[in-house]
Enzyme design. Structure first.
Site, PDB file in Angstrom:
ATOM      1  N   SER A 301       0.481  -1.437  -0.557  1.00 41.25           N
ATOM      2  CA  SER A 301       0.313   0.210  -0.178  1.00 41.25           C
ATOM      3  C   SER A 301       0.361   1.258   0.181  1.00 41.25           C
ATOM      4  O   SER A 301       1.594   1.912  -1.030  1.00 41.25           O
ATOM      5  CB  SER A 301      -0.733   0.021   0.705  1.00 41.25           C
ATOM      6  N   ASP A 312       9.315   5.989 -10.432  1.00 42.39           N
ATOM      7  CA  ASP A 312       8.818   6.321 -11.745  1.00 42.39           C
ATOM      8  C   ASP A 312       9.982   7.509 -12.555  1.00 42.39           C
ATOM      9  O   ASP A 312      10.256   7.487 -13.394  1.00 42.39           O
ATOM     10  CB  ASP A 312       7.536   6.691 -11.402  1.00 42.39           C
ATOM     11  N   LYS A 326      -0.734  -4.530  -3.001  1.00 44.49           N
ATOM     12  CA  LYS A 326      -1.934  -4.349  -2.561  1.00 44.49           C
ATOM     13  C   LYS A 326      -1.870  -2.890  -2.922  1.00 44.49           C
ATOM     14  O   LYS A 326      -0.910  -1.715  -2.736  1.00 44.49           O
ATOM     15  CB  LYS A 326      -1.676  -3.727  -1.017  1.00 44.49           C
TER      16      LYS A 326
END
Length: 465
Positions: A301, A312, A326
């Protein structure tokens, strides 16, 4: 007795009450909403529910009151949606609030179960347990006169918590003491910090985030200030292994601490209120120093939001093993003073649009957690051990076999203690060597001197990673 008509009316009222939480505009009339809600209700299914409800009331082996049965129905309805939607009763709601804020009223000890007894792992700093002199390894034999043998960890923690100012007596067994002894503690507010840090080597820091609480962003900044006092930072390891997640906003604050700009994460759900975008503000707390993020299958999460965003943006090298996967967002909706529901309302996406749900974050460099035994070769002499050896040409300190042996003993051996941290440290050193390399002029075969940055901290550009 509940009838299908009564249940239909009851559920219609419940739907009317919940709709404003889902973005109902103020201009809609309550009467129209009530009619629309009832028109959508599956009446045949409600009749089936009423029949089952009545059969349980009349025929179950033990009598169960209506309120309890309805609470069971709510729990089952939420559990049937997905693994993360749930009904929070009074105890669960209180535990969630304590985990989110990092504050609770208790004794301030981390405990585990060993040989069927509750054993103290460590007393927390500045808590009743530390002030009373409790130690790691102490065994809690009795609590308030009741034996703790065979008591579950959850039950033990529940018994140790209580109102601030209330007292409780622990009977402690300690190695080296022939007889158990009693310690009376007065419960106090305990603050659990989610971030801890240390310097692994000169210039190389380590931060561990155990979970994402409301003030994790603040905890991170405080930990960084402590590291800065120990010298310039050449690189940082951010350890998110076995971090189950927590507050989404705190994960955004952590990413923001290491980025100058750019999208951090965005969420998409059925309602406009669930469609959110979070971006970083200027300011990198490390001033561009290399960063390695450690993850494993216990990273979930909010931990995956941090790893995914930094990956990224190519701000960090992600190492370890695939994360949990998750990628959903839960909203806690109170339904009265001490109860709530936790409802999945959106999916989150990394800056490049990746959904982590049921996939997880893949590390840039896979490093399994293994136990490694160092191969010890025979002791070798060095030049400095030879009789009549020449001194160092620059007048430097000599390095003999005994000197190296002492240095090895003094230095903590991360290689055998935690091989993933050891590998991350090596990557940080490699990044520093790479970004600060001195280019060679091929025409003259001479090194072309480049001015070093004034603060002498390695700068990492996205294209360098």
């Amino acid at each position: 007795m509940f009838t299908p008509k009564m249940l239909t009316s009851l559920i219609g009222v419940a739907a009317l009450t919940a709709l404003p939480l889902m973005g109902l505009s103020q201009g809609d009339s309550e009467e129209r909403v009530s009619l629309e809600a009832e028109s959508r209700l599956p009446l045949e299914d409600l009749r089936s529910f009423a029949k089952v409800f009545e059969q349980i009331r009349r025929g179950y082996v033990k009598e169960v009151d209506d309120s309890t049965l309805l609470e069971f129905a709510i729990k089952g309805m939420l559990q049937g949606l997905d693994p993360h939607s749930s009904y929070l009763d009074s105890r669960s709601f209180t535990d969630l609030q304590a985990n989110t804020t990092g504050e609770f009223a208790g004794l301030g000890i981390e405990v585990g179960v060993e040989d069927d007894y509750i054993t103290i792992i460590t007393p927390m700093d500045d808590t009743p347990a530390e002030r009373a002199g409790l130690r790691a390894g102490d065994v809690i034999l009795r609590l308030a006169g009741k034996s703790m043998r065979g008591v579950s960890l959850d039950d033990a923690v529940e018994q140790m918590r209580g109102p601030v100012g209330s007292s409780v007596t622990l009977t402690i067994g300690r190695k080296g003491h022939k007889q158990p002894f009693d310690v009376t503690l007065k419960r106090d507010k305990v603050r659990v910090y989610s971030v801890r840090g240390e310097m692994l080597e000169d210039g190389y820091g380590y931060l561990r985030i155990s979970q994402f609480q409301l003030d994790t962003g603040g905890d991170l900044m405080r930990a960084m200030k402590k590291l800065e006092k120990k010298g310039e930072l050449k690189g940082l390891i951010l350890d998110l292994r076995n971090n189950p997640g927590g507050v989404l906003q705190s994960s955004v604050e952590v990413v923001d601490a290491f980025l100058e700009e750019g999208l951090v994460v965005y969420t998409e759900g059925r309602n406009d209120a669930s469609n959110l975008r979070y971006s970083a503000s200027p300011g990198d707390v490390t001033k561009g120093a290399p960063l390695v993020v450690l993850i494993n299958d216990g990273s979930a999460s909010a931990a995956e939001i941090v790893a995914g965003a930094l990956q990224d943006h190519r701000r960090a090298v992600v190492m370890g093993t695939d994360s949990f996967g998750k990628g959903s967002v839960q909203t806690v909706i109170p339904i009265n003073d001490d109860r709530a529901i936790k409802l999945t309302t959106a999916l989150y996406f990394t800056p490049k649009g990746r959904s982590i749900q049921a996939q997880g974050i893949k590390p840039d460099i896979t490093v399994e957690r293994v136990q490694i035994t160092r191969m010890e070769g025979r002791s070798r002499s060095t030049e400095a051990d030879l009789a009549g050896h020449l001194g160092n040409g620059n007048g430097g300190k000599e390095s003999g076999s005994q000197d190296r042996k002492r240095a090895k003993a003094e230095k903590e051996d991360w290689y055998s203690r935690d091989n993933q941290v050891f590998e991350a440290l090596n990557v940080l050193k490699g990044l520093n060597l790479y970004v600060r390399r001195t280019p060679v002029n091929r025409d003259t075969d001479q090194a072309t001197a480049e001015p070093e940055p004034k603060d002498k901290v390695a700068r990492v550009n996205p294209e360098d990673l």
